[in-house]
Scaffold this active site. Sequence first.
Site, short mmCIF file in Angstrom:
data_model
loop_
_atom_site.label_atom_id
_atom_site.label_comp_id
_atom_site.label_asym_id
_atom_site.label_seq_id
_atom_site.Cartn_x
_atom_site.Cartn_y
_atom_site.Cartn_z
N SER A 136 -18.47 23.33 2.60
CA SER A 136 -19.28 23.36 1.24
C SER A 136 -18.80 22.56 0.34
CB SER A 136 -19.11 25.08 0.90
OG SER A 136 -19.87 25.21 -0.33
N ASP A 166 -24.47 27.62 4.90
CA ASP A 166 -23.19 27.02 4.37
C ASP A 166 -22.23 28.00 5.24
OD1 ASP A 166 -20.81 27.09 2.86
OD2 ASP A 166 -21.97 26.60 1.22
#
Length: 860
Positions: free
Chosen positions: A404, A691
């Site tokens: 991320s 993610d």
Amino acid sequence: MARRRSAISYYEECALSLLTVRVVQAAHIPWADLMSHADCYVCLWLPTCTNKILKTKTVSDTSDPVWNETFQYTICNNVKNVLHLTLHDEDVITGNDLLYTLTYDVGRIRIGETKQKTFCLNPNGPEFLQVEFSLAEFQGCREKILTNGVIVAREMTCLDICVDKHRIPENLQGKLLILSLEDSCEEVCRMELSPCTGPNPIQACRFHYLKRWDPKFTAYVEGADNQAIQVIPVKLLHMGQEQKILLSTVPVYTNCWGFRCFLPLRWIQPRGSPAICNSKARRITSCWSPLILRKCRRPICSSKARPLEVKLKAKDCTDKLDVRMGFSLCDDEKLYLSKRRKVVAETLKRLLKLDRDLEDHEIPVIAVTTTGGGVRAMISLYGTLAGLKKLGLLDCVTYLTGASGSTWSMSKLYEDPDWSQKDLCAPIEDACRNVTKSKSGAFSFDRLAFYRDEINTRARMGYKTSFSDLWGLVLESMYCDNVNETKLSDQRKALANGQNPLPLCLAMNVKPNESSTLDYKEWCEFSPYEVGLLKYGAFIRSEDFGSEFFMGRRTRALPESRICYLQGLWSNVFSINLMDAWFSAVSSEHFWHRFTRDTIYELSEEEALRKRRMSAGLPTRVTQPASDFSRTIREILTNRPLDGEHHNFLKGLQMHKEYCTHNGFCAFDDTELDNSPNKLTPSSEELCLVDTAYYINASFPPLLREERKVDVLLAFDYGLTEKFRSVERTEEYCKVHDIRFPKIQVSDEEKANPKECYYFSGCGDPKCPTILHFPLVNDTFKQFKHPGVNRLTDQEKEEGLVDLGEKSSYGVLKLTYSKEDFDKLINLTEYNVENNEKVILQVLREAVECKQKRRDCISV
């Protein structure tokens, strides 16, 4: 017992067999509506043999239908062949209803055996389906497959098709030539029949299909009057030889009946060539002339109706794959490691004040792993690396992993091939300028128009475009000064001499519109060398990510994407679905899970488990579909409206017959799809990458591959809450997959008031990595501005007040920071590393000693 993972792929010679399936009958099928009995038919789907769904006839108005219909498949014995049988009720008004789905592992049938099975469709009722299976071997017919023990690449054929633009008939110019090949990768190709205007007069396309399959090739001109449709089984084509077919739109009439028909292609010849005369040709009458063709060699084609010539050539595809199959490290990474070991050895000798050089077997592999957290994670990683740099520890690190937001700073740093050899003040100042500036410019009309043009250009190139592409462009506008032309493969320059840690970024592959992240997830690893799905041991070159693949071969090469598109993929926090949000809020999805799932149960469970141990056979399962209302709710809960879709580089590959027992195949206990090989990633058209924060907000998995042999993990958690969640959930993951990982034991008091650093060891297991866990906390930093240097003035004390609560100014959705907040976070994360120098050096010393002792034990 699990089979040892294959370091590399290997060839297997496997037999082909003829599977015969006879759908006999069903009984006691309940009424589908109040008006009549069910109108039943059965569909059969065996995707390892054909993409087509075969179907029985419909037996109307009876609860006890009898079919006695037989279907045949040519199967590869080393592939996991799982047949899907679905029972339907035909209804013209409301649509056909799916009543039951049954999956049966064909591997349970022995060669030469005929087995009649009566499958119970309802454990609480009398419904059943009776099917007969028999298996016969093709004598002398074998196939060479390439496998790593989990996935299989089979022999493939290419069908090349070309049209000479100079020979396109006038009446067909401007029309579309539609070419299709069932069971192929491309399925359909459309050619515009336009006259030649450039230097290349040849218009060509290519189909890819499995060599052992028998698809049919179809060609016709769309929009042409009285068009002829040509259908050819590809098995009739001579391998390696160019052959021609002629497409004509000449209408003719039979003399006897007066019905209009199309002239068979083999009777139509180009101008100047003799017509083929046979008994059928003699009975054909031209629609423009009452004359009947005589026994002569006169051409029957006029210039206005000249046929279109299409050339075909089938040939075997190369055995060399573009997908690397195996669980070993790639050659580029091995070469990098040999260079990096020299840098690490010299640094450890200096830091630990050793009296001699370390030998290769004595050098520990040290890695830095980080979590996500948006801009907070990006800034924190800069501070962490600055602290390691000041202590001289950065040259000890072999791997640097991110997820991320931490990948944003990694991508920026690796633009400089020598970033870790320089002071980090310049990149930190650059980050400060971009983090503190206004972000309104990223959403101006000019920028929005730029985003639109960029995405449209990618779509025209052949990329699958999604919201993650837009998000990546927005991130680039917000945190870069200009358009960043660098690519992931460009980072190899920073590894050429082993001068920097090897960067690894992480994403998760999930099932969109089907499952929550807890139901299905697979790790996808990105390095400057390769992109790979760890579960399958399948990797492609990083520059090939986004290109199209089939059966391990690259079928369409696309230019490598700019790094911003990968940043949008790695940190697409908007790809969440409602099920993930529910779990994130209450850590439980049992209510929605049970409410929306189909009813699945195994037949003869004890026998299935016994056979699974003996022959890796999958259990026979019956599925009763959820109600329409439940399915609608499930679609709403699992839909990812803002996901990121990409071409699937595993497309077409099949599962090995023993994939379930392979210890490289990491199957989650709660993932039912792992027992459904026909629904795993190789059968998907695209990857849906999200993610990692939706499962474990960390980047441990690439470092836990046993081939990397990581000894020390410096784990930095940049979360504001639950400071130990990343390591605790990783420990749970490792227990399920039998991966060595230290036991994480933290008291409730420590969780409420965490310290700067925690030590977790493998309790004497030399193959278990040691972890130093650094949560994002403000502990002694409030008192000391540098290790051992007290804060004296009011300003210095103010600089030590860093609010890291849930409602602080460092929230994950915060895109712009003040200069004060930026400096506080950088200084805090840098201090937390510097203040634990002694602990880090002690752990490194123990790691070296452990490697030396292990070598001594082996020698003895």
